[in-house]
Enzyme design. Structure first.
Site, PDB file in Angstrom:
ATOM      1  N   LYS A 112       0.837  -1.208   0.000  1.00  0.00           N
ATOM      2  CA  LYS A 112       0.000   0.000   0.000  1.00  0.00           C
ATOM      3  C   LYS A 112       0.869   1.254   0.000  1.00  0.00           C
ATOM      4  O   LYS A 112       0.514   2.253  -0.625  1.00  0.00           O
ATOM      5  CB  LYS A 112      -0.948  -0.003   1.199  1.00  0.00           C
ATOM      6  N   LYS A 195      -4.027 -10.327  -6.574  1.00  0.00           N
ATOM      7  CA  LYS A 195      -5.352 -10.694  -6.065  1.00  0.00           C
ATOM      8  C   LYS A 195      -6.443  -9.737  -6.573  1.00  0.00           C
ATOM      9  O   LYS A 195      -6.147  -8.578  -6.885  1.00  0.00           O
ATOM     10  CB  LYS A 195      -5.347 -10.753  -4.525  1.00  0.00           C
ATOM     11  N   LYS A 198     -10.815  -4.813  -4.216  1.00  0.00           N
ATOM     12  CA  LYS A 198     -11.930  -3.891  -4.409  1.00  0.00           C
ATOM     13  C   LYS A 198     -11.460  -2.461  -4.631  1.00  0.00           C
ATOM     14  O   LYS A 198     -12.219  -1.636  -5.100  1.00  0.00           O
ATOM     15  CB  LYS A 198     -12.928  -3.978  -3.252  1.00  0.00           C
TER      16      LYS A 198
HETATM   17  P1  TYM Z   1     -10.638  -6.579   3.128  1.00  0.00           P
HETATM   18  O1  TYM Z   1     -11.670  -5.523   3.177  1.00  0.00           O
HETATM   19  O2  TYM Z   1      -9.477  -6.325   2.241  1.00  0.00           O
HETATM   20  O3  TYM Z   1     -11.293  -7.949   2.702  1.00  0.00           O
HETATM   21  C1  TYM Z   1     -12.418  -8.496   3.391  1.00  0.00           C
HETATM   22  C2  TYM Z   1     -12.274 -10.005   3.401  1.00  0.00           C
HETATM   23  O4  TYM Z   1     -12.208 -10.519   2.060  1.00  0.00           O
HETATM   24  C3  TYM Z   1     -11.044 -11.311   1.886  1.00  0.00           C
HETATM   25  N1  TYM Z   1     -10.542 -11.096   0.513  1.00  0.00           N
HETATM   26  C4  TYM Z   1     -10.354 -12.062  -0.385  1.00  0.00           C
HETATM   27  N2  TYM Z   1     -10.517 -13.397  -0.324  1.00  0.00           N
HETATM   28  C5  TYM Z   1     -10.236 -14.116  -1.435  1.00  0.00           C
HETATM   29  N3  TYM Z   1      -9.786 -13.562  -2.596  1.00  0.00           N
HETATM   30  C6  TYM Z   1      -9.608 -12.229  -2.708  1.00  0.00           C
HETATM   31  N4  TYM Z   1      -9.188 -11.699  -3.841  1.00  0.00           N
HETATM   32  C7  TYM Z   1      -9.889 -11.417  -1.564  1.00  0.00           C
HETATM   33  N5  TYM Z   1      -9.819 -10.077  -1.323  1.00  0.00           N
HETATM   34  C8  TYM Z   1     -10.214  -9.904  -0.048  1.00  0.00           C
HETATM   35  C9  TYM Z   1     -10.048 -10.787   2.909  1.00  0.00           C
HETATM   36  O5  TYM Z   1      -9.079 -11.749   3.261  1.00  0.00           O
HETATM   37  C10 TYM Z   1     -10.960 -10.460   4.084  1.00  0.00           C
HETATM   38  O6  TYM Z   1     -11.213 -11.607   4.853  1.00  0.00           O
HETATM   39  N6  TYM Z   1      -8.034  -5.740   7.261  1.00  0.00           N
HETATM   40  C11 TYM Z   1      -9.230  -6.355   6.759  1.00  0.00           C
HETATM   41  C12 TYM Z   1     -10.478  -5.860   7.476  1.00  0.00           C
HETATM   42  C13 TYM Z   1     -10.422  -6.013   8.956  1.00  0.00           C
HETATM   43  C14 TYM Z   1     -10.597  -7.227   9.662  1.00  0.00           C
HETATM   44  C15 TYM Z   1     -10.468  -6.877  11.052  1.00  0.00           C
HETATM   45  C16 TYM Z   1     -10.823  -8.554   9.282  1.00  0.00           C
HETATM   46  C17 TYM Z   1     -10.235  -5.018   9.839  1.00  0.00           C
HETATM   47  N7  TYM Z   1     -10.242  -5.519  11.119  1.00  0.00           N
HETATM   48  C18 TYM Z   1     -10.597  -7.837  12.043  1.00  0.00           C
HETATM   49  C19 TYM Z   1     -10.940  -9.521  10.296  1.00  0.00           C
HETATM   50  C20 TYM Z   1     -10.818  -9.150  11.646  1.00  0.00           C
HETATM   51  C21 TYM Z   1      -9.382  -6.040   5.290  1.00  0.00           C
HETATM   52  O7  TYM Z   1      -8.943  -5.022   4.812  1.00  0.00           O
HETATM   53  O8  TYM Z   1     -10.129  -6.923   4.585  1.00  0.00           O
END
Ligand code: TYM
Length: 333
Positions: A112, A195, A198
């Site tokens: 990032k 990957k 979004k």
């Molecule tokens: P985030 O918003 O990037 O993604 C949300 C969830 O989706 C999963 N994910 C994917 N899985 C498979 N293939 C992909 N291409 C893909 N892109 C995203 C991510 O692994 C995630 O599970 N830091 C976290 C949000 C967060 C969080 C937490 C999660 C903040 N605090 C506490 C769990 C517990 C995040 O940015 O996820």
């Protein structure tokens, strides 16, 4: 006693098929057996520059998408992170225990920081500590996430260790990551070496949950594949096709061998047409429900408030213990 589960998604861009397959589809399965807390990580979104109006709209939109994807506000606690101030309070206390060296190793920070050269702020660096606070506040047993969050999860466990070295055991439960066996890493449609994200600037790289069906179809049909024609799962040499097969497999329950058999003697194009249909038929009812929910902001506000109140009540006890252990004096209420 049911085990406790927590997970969330950062409020940037639009939820993608990757988020759905890697995380949210597991959340909906787990909601029947576990005590689940699902939240919108809006504070995490502030680590990159946000237009205030767009962020606000997105908070409602993500909340409605969670519901439309099947998360039940009666069974789960569904809330917005910034509406429960204990997250930031605990995050600060844990930040003061976390060595910079551990944060320096985070690959997501490095990625990032490269993408947002003009805004490498301290929040981007300490982001995983806020994530640890999100989890540790609720005495969570399991955190269902995609593969890309594994390193952050390990740090959350390390942070429990830093805490216990300083203040002793007994306050935080050590959380486990739950990474699904399939679909934990869905790749970008145009560049299968990275990957599906979004916040990707190129919209052709991802399928948004709320994309118009015509758009979904177009994106799948124009997904990058190789110049061969045989439908065979080969991650190394046919990464684009392997990604499509992965999505196909997760969404239909068919194995790679079954898919290969189904498309014996057929071209990639056939698989793409069918896959588009499969994805569209899964997402269309979600999109319809979503559009309906978005017409009723008062209803979303009501659910958000209820969720935040439940989450706050549940996290208060942890924060109280943290205040006592650290020597801070909690305000008398
Ligand atoms: P985030 O918003 O990037 O993604 C949300 C969830 O989706 C999963 N994910 C994917 N899985 C498979 N293939 C992909 N291409 C893909 N892109 C995203 C991510 O692994 C995630 O599970 N830091 C976290 C949000 C967060 C969080 C937490 C999660 C903040 N605090 C506490 C769990 C517990 C995040 O940015 O996820």
């Amino acid at each position: 006693m049911k085990k406790t589960i927590l997970s969330g998604s950062t409020v940037t861009g639009n939820l993608t098929l990757g988020n759905y397959i890697g995380a949210i589809s597991n959340w909906t399965k787990l909601q029947n057996e576990y005590d689940c807390l699902y939240f919108l990580a809006d504070l995490h979104a502030l680590t990159v520059q946000q237009d205030p109006k767009i962020l606000k709209d997105r908070i409602y939109s993500f909340y409605a998408q969670y519901l439309a994807l099947g998360l039940d506000p009666q069974k789960n606690t569904i809330f917005v992170q910034s509406q429960v101030p204990y997250h930031t309070e605990l995050s600060w206390i844990l930040t003061c225990l976390t060595p910079m060296g551990y944060l320096n190793r985070m690959t997501q920070f490095k990625e990032k920081a490269e993408r947002h050269v003009k805004n490498v702020n301290a929040g981007l660096f300490t982001y995983p500590v806020l994530m640890a606070a999100d989890i540790l506040l609720y005495q969570v047993d399991m955190v269902p996430v995609g593969e890309d969050q594994r390193q952050h999860m390990e740090l959350a466990r390390d942070i429990v260790g830093f805490w216990e070295n300083r203040y002793g055991p007994g306050i935080f439960k050590l959380p486990e990551a739950y990474v699904g066996k399939v679909g934990a890493r869905i790749m970008s449609l145009q560049d299968p070496s990275k990957k599906m994200s979004k916040s990707d600037d190129n919209e052709k790289n991802f399928i948004a949950i709320i994309d118009d069906p015509k758009v979904v179809e177009k994106k799948i049909k124009s997904a990058t594949t190789d110049s061969d024609t045989v439908v065979k799962y080969d991650l190394e040499n046919k990464a684009g096709l392997a990604n499509l097969m992965n999505i196909y497999s997760v969404m239909t329950g068919k194995s790679f061998e079954e898919i290969e058999k189904l498309y014996e003697g057929k071209m990639y194009g056939h698989l793409k047409v069918d896959l588009a249909e499969i994805v569209v038929s899964t997402l269309t009812p979600v999109r319809e429900k979503y559009l309906d929910l978005m017409k009723n902001q008062d209803y979303l506000d009501k659910l958000m408030n209820e969720g935040a109140m439940k989450a706050e009540a549940r996290s208060e006890a942890t924060l109280k213990k943290v205040y006592e252990a650290t020597g801070l004096v909690p305000r008398k209420r």
